[in-house]
Structures are given as C-alpha cells and as structure tokens.
Design an enzyme around this catalytic site. Structure first.
Site, PDB file in Angstrom:
ATOM      1  N   LYS A 139       0.833  -1.205   0.000  1.00 54.57           N
ATOM      2  CA  LYS A 139       0.000   0.000   0.000  1.00 54.57           C
ATOM      3  C   LYS A 139       0.871   1.260   0.000  1.00 54.57           C
ATOM      4  O   LYS A 139       0.559   2.241  -0.691  1.00 54.57           O
ATOM      5  CB  LYS A 139      -0.929  -0.004   1.222  1.00 54.57           C
ATOM      6  N   LEU A 140       1.942   1.227   0.767  1.00 52.92           N
ATOM      7  CA  LEU A 140       2.837   2.381   0.830  1.00 52.92           C
ATOM      8  C   LEU A 140       3.548   2.607  -0.505  1.00 52.92           C
ATOM      9  O   LEU A 140       3.722   3.747  -0.941  1.00 52.92           O
ATOM     10  CB  LEU A 140       3.857   2.182   1.949  1.00 52.92           C
ATOM     11  N   ARG A 185      10.713  -5.633   9.060  1.00 52.30           N
ATOM     12  CA  ARG A 185      11.283  -6.668   9.928  1.00 52.30           C
ATOM     13  C   ARG A 185      10.183  -7.365  10.714  1.00 52.30           C
ATOM     14  O   ARG A 185       9.167  -6.773  11.064  1.00 52.30           O
ATOM     15  CB  ARG A 185      12.321  -6.080  10.881  1.00 52.30           C
ATOM     16  N   LYS A 218       9.776  -9.476  14.292  1.00 50.60           N
ATOM     17  CA  LYS A 218      10.492  -9.724  15.541  1.00 50.60           C
ATOM     18  C   LYS A 218      11.028 -11.151  15.551  1.00 50.60           C
ATOM     19  O   LYS A 218      10.356 -12.082  15.107  1.00 50.60           O
ATOM     20  CB  LYS A 218       9.560  -9.520  16.740  1.00 50.60           C
ATOM     21  N   SER A 237      13.276 -12.070  20.599  1.00 45.17           N
ATOM     22  CA  SER A 237      12.662 -10.811  21.021  1.00 45.17           C
ATOM     23  C   SER A 237      11.240 -11.017  21.523  1.00 45.17           C
ATOM     24  O   SER A 237      10.816 -10.404  22.506  1.00 45.17           O
ATOM     25  CB  SER A 237      12.649  -9.811  19.859  1.00 45.17           C
ATOM     26  N   ARG A 291       9.451  -9.972  29.984  1.00 46.16           N
ATOM     27  CA  ARG A 291       9.514  -8.657  30.633  1.00 46.16           C
ATOM     28  C   ARG A 291       8.137  -8.175  31.077  1.00 46.16           C
ATOM     29  O   ARG A 291       8.011  -7.457  32.074  1.00 46.16           O
ATOM     30  CB  ARG A 291      10.136  -7.625  29.682  1.00 46.16           C
ATOM     31  N   ARG A 340       9.544   0.468   8.834  1.00 50.86           N
ATOM     32  CA  ARG A 340      10.075   1.808   9.054  1.00 50.86           C
ATOM     33  C   ARG A 340      10.031   2.536   7.714  1.00 50.86           C
ATOM     34  O   ARG A 340      10.608   2.078   6.727  1.00 50.86           O
ATOM     35  CB  ARG A 340      11.501   1.736   9.598  1.00 50.86           C
ATOM     36  N   HIS A 392       4.822   6.986  15.359  1.00 49.62           N
ATOM     37  CA  HIS A 392       4.549   5.560  15.449  1.00 49.62           C
ATOM     38  C   HIS A 392       3.043   5.330  15.326  1.00 49.62           C
ATOM     39  O   HIS A 392       2.258   5.910  16.084  1.00 49.62           O
ATOM     40  CB  HIS A 392       5.017   4.992  16.789  1.00 49.62           C
ATOM     41  N   GLU A 415       3.169  -2.416  13.232  1.00 52.68           N
ATOM     42  CA  GLU A 415       3.645  -1.115  13.688  1.00 52.68           C
ATOM     43  C   GLU A 415       4.433  -0.451  12.569  1.00 52.68           C
ATOM     44  O   GLU A 415       5.358  -1.036  12.021  1.00 52.68           O
ATOM     45  CB  GLU A 415       4.538  -1.232  14.921  1.00 52.68           C
TER      46      GLU A 415
END
Length: 266
Positions: free
Chosen positions: A70-71, A93, A95, A99, A106, A127, A170, A189
């Site tokens: 789309k971009l 990318r 993850k 990760s 975490r 990105r 973001h 994201e």
C-alpha cells in the site's frame, strides 16, 4: 491463438517462503528450554502450538507486506500527481523468536499464542523513511484513510519528542490478511520518520547499546545528541519551508487519529 498474441505474459510464481520455518522451529525449541512447558493450555512448548506459532508468524509477515505494498502504491501516486516521491526508502522486519519471548518475559505474560496476539502489536514492523516532515504526516494520513485499515494506536514523537531527543511518528495499524478461512485483522507497527530523524536515531541506538564506554563519556555523547536533535529540528523546519515553496505536494501537520480496535485481531 497463442497467449502472447493476446497480450498475456508468463509470470513465474515464487513459492519460496520468506520465513525459514525449519530454522524458526529449531530456534524456538532451543529458546523454550528457558521456558519449560507447563500445564497451561496453548504453551509454545507444545508441538501443535509450535506449528500454530509458525503459522501466525506467516500471518504477521503477510500483514507486513500488505502494508508495504500500500505504501509503495501511495509513493507511486505522489510521483504521478505531484512529481515528488515522499518515501525515500522502507525497511521491514519481523520480531525474532528471541525478542518475542523476551518481551513476554519482561511483561510477565504467559508464553502462549494468545498472549502474543493480545499484547504484542509490534511483531511485524515497517520503518518508512520520508524526505520531509510533511511527507511523514501526508503518507501516514493517506494510508490511515484506506477503508480496509484500522488505526489502533498513535504516538507522535515528532510533536512531542522523547526526553533524549528521539523523534518519529509511530502508528499501529490493523490490516486484513485473507486466508482460506477468512480475513485475519493483524497489527503492524509503522514508524514514519524523516531522513534526518532516522540517522539521528541510528546513532542514538548505537550509543545506547555501547556498553564499554565510560559513564562520563556516555553522558557527554547523550547530551551532544540531544543538542543535535534540536538543531536538526530547526534545520528541517527551514528546509520544509523551502520545499513547500517549490513543490506542490500535500501539506499536513497532524497525525492520524486512533480508532481503537473494532475487529478481532487474529
């Protein structure tokens, strides 16, 4: 009549998976030694659930490529309409298993597919490096306006930079990935930033993970980077003004608005 006479051309379908499932399965088994299987339903230590995890990673990958396509189309449209390419380049990318499991740990979350789906919205990431700040907001808003996309969350670190000087926009989108059993709305994201924001962020990232620097030298560089961030912001504002005067591309200074989750993420 031969196919080529009708204007048809042979297209080779590349069926090679972008995800190396064997490597993924091997790495997952190694890491799960740190997370011994328990009696919890859906734990990734279960072989059936492990297969489901690999399938889910392929869905995330599909969502990532849906958004990036789309971009690319938006960038091409800008070139035709405004003789301007807003996107300098893109990086994609997924993850890593390390990760994903680390983030679950975490957050004190169980090591299950459900925990990943419900809590990790950045497994797939893109990105988008734009030329100017106007491009960042324009591309983000045009993408957000598409009828099959939802905006789940927006963090505008351009309007409100982080304390260390970090700037970026973001946006977490939900995009449908169509499989044989229907549409699976999947989060991706997307980080939108300018070229200047990107090379600043790359250097700050390198400093953050440079553990062998003396504390005083680390603090000195961190302060210098903060000063650089402010200087770059001023330079970008001046260059943006020049760009607006000599180009007719859309101008926008507002981030997309989050709609919240309306479809089930799956």
């Amino acid at each position: 009549m031969q196919a080529h006479r009708l204007g048809w051309h042979n297209v080779i379908l590349d069926r090679q998976s972008r995800i190396n499932t064997n490597d993924l399965r091997t790495r997952l088994k190694v890491l799960l030694n740190q997370f011994p299987p328990d009696n919890q339903p859906g734990h990734l230590g279960d072989m059936e659930t492990m297969t489901e995890f690999i399938n889910q990673m392929q869905v995330y990958e599909g969502a990532m490529y849906e958004i990036s396509t789309k971009l690319e189309i938006l960038d091409s449209e800008f070139q035709v309409r405004f003789s301007h390419d807003p996107i300098h380049h893109m990086e994609r990318r997924l993850k890593s298993v390390d990760s994903i499991l680390g983030k679950l740990e975490r957050k004190n979350l169980p090591v299950t597919i459900e925990a990943i789906r419900d809590n990790l919205f950045d497994v797939a990431g893109i990105r988008v490096i734009c030329n100017y700040r106007d491009d960042v907001y324009s591309v983000a808003n045009y993408l957000s306006a598409q009828s099959d996309i939802q905006v789940l969350r927006v963090k505008d670190y351009i309007k409100s930079p982080k304390q260390n000087g970090y700037r970026s926009l973001h946006v977490i989108y939900a995009v449908p990935v169509f499989l044989s059993n229907g549409a699976h709305y999947t989060p991706v994201e997307v980080q939108f930033r300018t070229i200047a924001m990107d090379y600043w962020a790359s250097l700050e990232h390198a400093l953050r993970y440079k553990t062998d620097l003396p504390d005083n030298k680390h603090a000195e560089h961190a302060q210098t980077l903060l000063d650089c961030a402010r200087s770059l912001q001023n330079v970008e504002t001046q260059m943006q003004t020049i760009h607006r005067d000599i180009n007719g591309a859309p101008q926008s200074g507002e981030a997309p608005h989050a709609e919240g989750l309306q479809h089930a993420i799956s």
